[in-house]
Design a protein around this motif. Structure first.
Motif, PDB file in Angstrom:
ATOM      1  N   PRO A 101       0.827  -1.199   0.000  1.00 21.94           N
ATOM      2  CA  PRO A 101       0.000   0.000   0.000  1.00 21.94           C
ATOM      3  C   PRO A 101       0.864   1.254   0.000  1.00 21.94           C
ATOM      4  O   PRO A 101       1.888   1.323   0.679  1.00 21.94           O
ATOM      5  N   CYS A 104      -3.770   6.590   0.186  1.00 18.98           N
ATOM      6  CA  CYS A 104      -5.214   6.482   0.117  1.00 18.98           C
ATOM      7  C   CYS A 104      -5.813   7.860   0.036  1.00 18.98           C
ATOM      8  O   CYS A 104      -5.396   8.781   0.730  1.00 18.98           O
ATOM      9  N   THR A 106      -9.803   9.988  -0.873  1.00 18.33           N
ATOM     10  CA  THR A 106     -11.236   9.805  -1.019  1.00 18.33           C
ATOM     11  C   THR A 106     -11.710  10.770  -2.090  1.00 18.33           C
ATOM     12  O   THR A 106     -11.573  11.983  -1.934  1.00 18.33           O
ATOM     13  N   HIS A 126     -13.359   5.449  -1.335  1.00 19.50           N
ATOM     14  CA  HIS A 126     -11.971   5.280  -0.889  1.00 19.50           C
ATOM     15  C   HIS A 126     -11.144   4.815  -2.077  1.00 19.50           C
ATOM     16  O   HIS A 126     -11.538   3.907  -2.809  1.00 19.50           O
ATOM     17  N   THR A 127     -10.011   5.433  -2.275  1.00 18.39           N
ATOM     18  CA  THR A 127      -9.149   5.090  -3.399  1.00 18.39           C
ATOM     19  C   THR A 127      -7.753   4.777  -2.875  1.00 18.39           C
ATOM     20  O   THR A 127      -7.015   5.677  -2.482  1.00 18.39           O
ATOM     21  N   VAL A 128      -7.434   3.497  -2.866  1.00 16.06           N
ATOM     22  CA  VAL A 128      -6.155   3.048  -2.320  1.00 16.06           C
ATOM     23  C   VAL A 128      -5.170   2.845  -3.455  1.00 16.06           C
ATOM     24  O   VAL A 128      -5.488   2.206  -4.457  1.00 16.06           O
ATOM     25  N   ARG A 129      -3.994   3.438  -3.303  1.00 15.65           N
ATOM     26  CA  ARG A 129      -2.942   3.233  -4.293  1.00 15.65           C
ATOM     27  C   ARG A 129      -1.978   2.184  -3.787  1.00 15.65           C
ATOM     28  O   ARG A 129      -1.515   2.255  -2.651  1.00 15.65           O
ATOM     29  N   ARG A 130      -1.688   1.206  -4.617  1.00 12.46           N
ATOM     30  CA  ARG A 130      -0.711   0.188  -4.222  1.00 12.46           C
ATOM     31  C   ARG A 130       0.252  -0.059  -5.363  1.00 12.46           C
ATOM     32  O   ARG A 130      -0.032   0.250  -6.518  1.00 12.46           O
ATOM     33  N   TYR A 145     -10.695   0.784  -5.642  1.00 11.24           N
ATOM     34  CA  TYR A 145     -11.815   1.657  -5.315  1.00 11.24           C
ATOM     35  C   TYR A 145     -12.801   0.932  -4.400  1.00 11.24           C
ATOM     36  O   TYR A 145     -13.288  -0.144  -4.744  1.00 11.24           O
ATOM     37  N   ARG A 168      -3.569   4.965   6.322  1.00 13.73           N
ATOM     38  CA  ARG A 168      -5.005   4.913   6.039  1.00 13.73           C
ATOM     39  C   ARG A 168      -5.311   3.814   5.002  1.00 13.73           C
ATOM     40  O   ARG A 168      -6.347   3.135   5.105  1.00 13.73           O
ATOM     41  N   ALA A 169      -4.419   3.650   4.035  1.00 11.89           N
ATOM     42  CA  ALA A 169      -4.595   2.579   3.050  1.00 11.89           C
ATOM     43  C   ALA A 169      -4.715   1.230   3.759  1.00 11.89           C
ATOM     44  O   ALA A 169      -5.604   0.437   3.456  1.00 11.89           O
ATOM     45  N   VAL A 172      -8.088   0.725   5.393  1.00 15.61           N
ATOM     46  CA  VAL A 172      -9.142   0.331   4.459  1.00 15.61           C
ATOM     47  C   VAL A 172      -9.018  -1.155   4.130  1.00 15.61           C
ATOM     48  O   VAL A 172     -10.001  -1.899   4.152  1.00 15.61           O
TER      49      VAL A 172
END
Lengths: 256, 256
Positions: A101, A104, A106, A126-130, A145, A168-169, A172
């Motif tokens: 991760p 993150c 929103t 919620h938009t998590v970048r990994r 997403y 935060r990622a 989630v």
DNA sequence: TAGTGGTCTAGACCACCCG
DNA sequence: GGGTGGTCTAGACCACTAA
């Protein structure tokens, strides 16, 4: 006139060039070796540099070459197999997850994703970048997403639009594990790297990528959507029972 | 800090052009509509034709455009979803199979395939050619390699090297059904269409394709290998094990 | 600073499709 | 025959990397 047209279909120069180079790569070069520069190669074959480049581009597309500005053109190693789907359904963030991760936010998702999620056009998710690294190389960038409705227990951040960190990622992802995953759904298509992804993948914008879109189903709805872009030049996506190894182990424990 | 470098990275013209065109496609054009020709477009944007073409190539790679020599450039429909893998393992040639057998030969396979099959370099294998059509369009061409050892019951053809017809292809497929399939294994990677495939896919040689390699396991060995090349511009490969039915944005584009 | 690949130009000719 | 996209040329300059 008397000119018998033996080659009814004259092969384009760049195509022939590609064949010649490909054979040379097999026989005269080894992985990692650097080729002569484009101007020399073009002169050697008696073609314009643009024509030579057309051949090199194809070879790079096929994963045979790697070109880097300011450095040169090198012979690429065989594509690495990257496991992208197992038979069992697991949420992103599970224990053995290959992803790391990165952040993150929103925000409202792209329209195509909103369509898959069934959310309103401007609904924030919620938009998590990994990112995913394999054999020391970045191979993929992902956007995950998750509609807020999927995670009722997750506390809202104080400033919804503030770019948040990996912490935060992880929150989630942790929250996702509490949902019962009922199924998932995958699609693969060709795309070109957006600017953000290109930077993360160490490629130029527009580089060819394999886009893997996964929908996760829980509680009768689409609970999350993942859009992962893999470097098409270096990756071979593997699906299924054996993770792309050459010798299969001969056991039957994974046969359904 | 004080030096406000607003444009740290000057955007290439073709990239900007691609963005502009992409937005124009969304707002001002409808599917199937033909664009102005390349010379006019280039003049309109004040760039060289080669630069414009670079933008068009990317848009075609992304499936937004379709270009045909002698005809023109048209707005492409959304990619069609092509089901490429189900959870259940089935032999090629099973009842609901989407493929149409086209021919069969007996010849040594490419080295890469021989490696997967575990056969000797020059060992002859049954090679079945099949094609797949979806929505009236050719979407994929396949070569299915079956070692003779996998099909002991199949009578040898009188002339092993003679190109045989669809009848023999069907015989090989029918013979396969008698084996117990123990598992399968899939990989997807980017490639470029070989000359034969290009003709079958109605594209130019070198067109981008998604290569799906499937290994079929039976009796503790790799009993067959399939190499299927899908048109990357028009296809989205779906690996469905969704627990539910799909709802897309209006258009029904799933194909089983 | 020298050398690399990346972008761009302004032409030319060719292969193909259609009226 | 006229128009389309596909190939090819011979230059030029730019962005990046490494010594």
């Amino acid at each position: 006139m008397g000119t018998t047209q033996l080659e009814t279909v004259p092969e384009p120069k760049y195509w022939h060039l590609k064949t010649v180079l490909s054979e040379a790569l097999d026989s005269e070069f080894s992985v990692g070796e650097i080729l002569p520069n484009e101007r020399d190669l073009a002169a050697r074959f008696g073609v314009a540099r643009a024509t030579l480049r057309q051949a090199l581009e194809q070879l790079e597309l096929e994963g045979r070459l790697q070109r880097r500005r300011g450095v040169g053109t090198t012979v690429a190693p065989p594509r690495m197999g990257v496991a992208v789907g197992s038979e069992e359904h697991v949420w992103p963030g599970a224990a053995d997850d290959a992803w790391q991760p990165a952040g993150c936010a929103t925000a409202p998702p792209p329209n195509a994703v909103a369509g898959l999620l069934g959310t309103a056009r401007d609904e924030q998710v919620h938009t998590v970048r990994r990112s995913r690294v394999s054999q020391g190389q970045p191979v993929a960038a992902e956007l995950l997403y998750v509609p807020r409705a999927s995670l009722p227990a997750l506390p809202e951040p104080p400033f919804p639009d503030a770019p948040s960190g990996a912490a935060r990622a992880r929150a989630v992802l942790r929250e996702l594990q509490h949902l019962g995953l009922e199924g998932q759904d995958r699609a693969v298509e060709l795309g070109s790297a957006r600017v953000e992804d290109a930077r993360e993948l160490d490629r130029l914008p527009g580089a060819p990528v394999l886009v893997v879109t996964t929908r996760f189903f829980a509680e009768g709805r689409t609970a999350a959507v993942s859009v992962a872009t893999y470097r098409a030049d270096t990756c071979r996506l593997t699906f299924g029972d054996s993770g792309g190894v050459e010798i299969h182990h001969g056991t039957e424990d994974e046969v359904s």
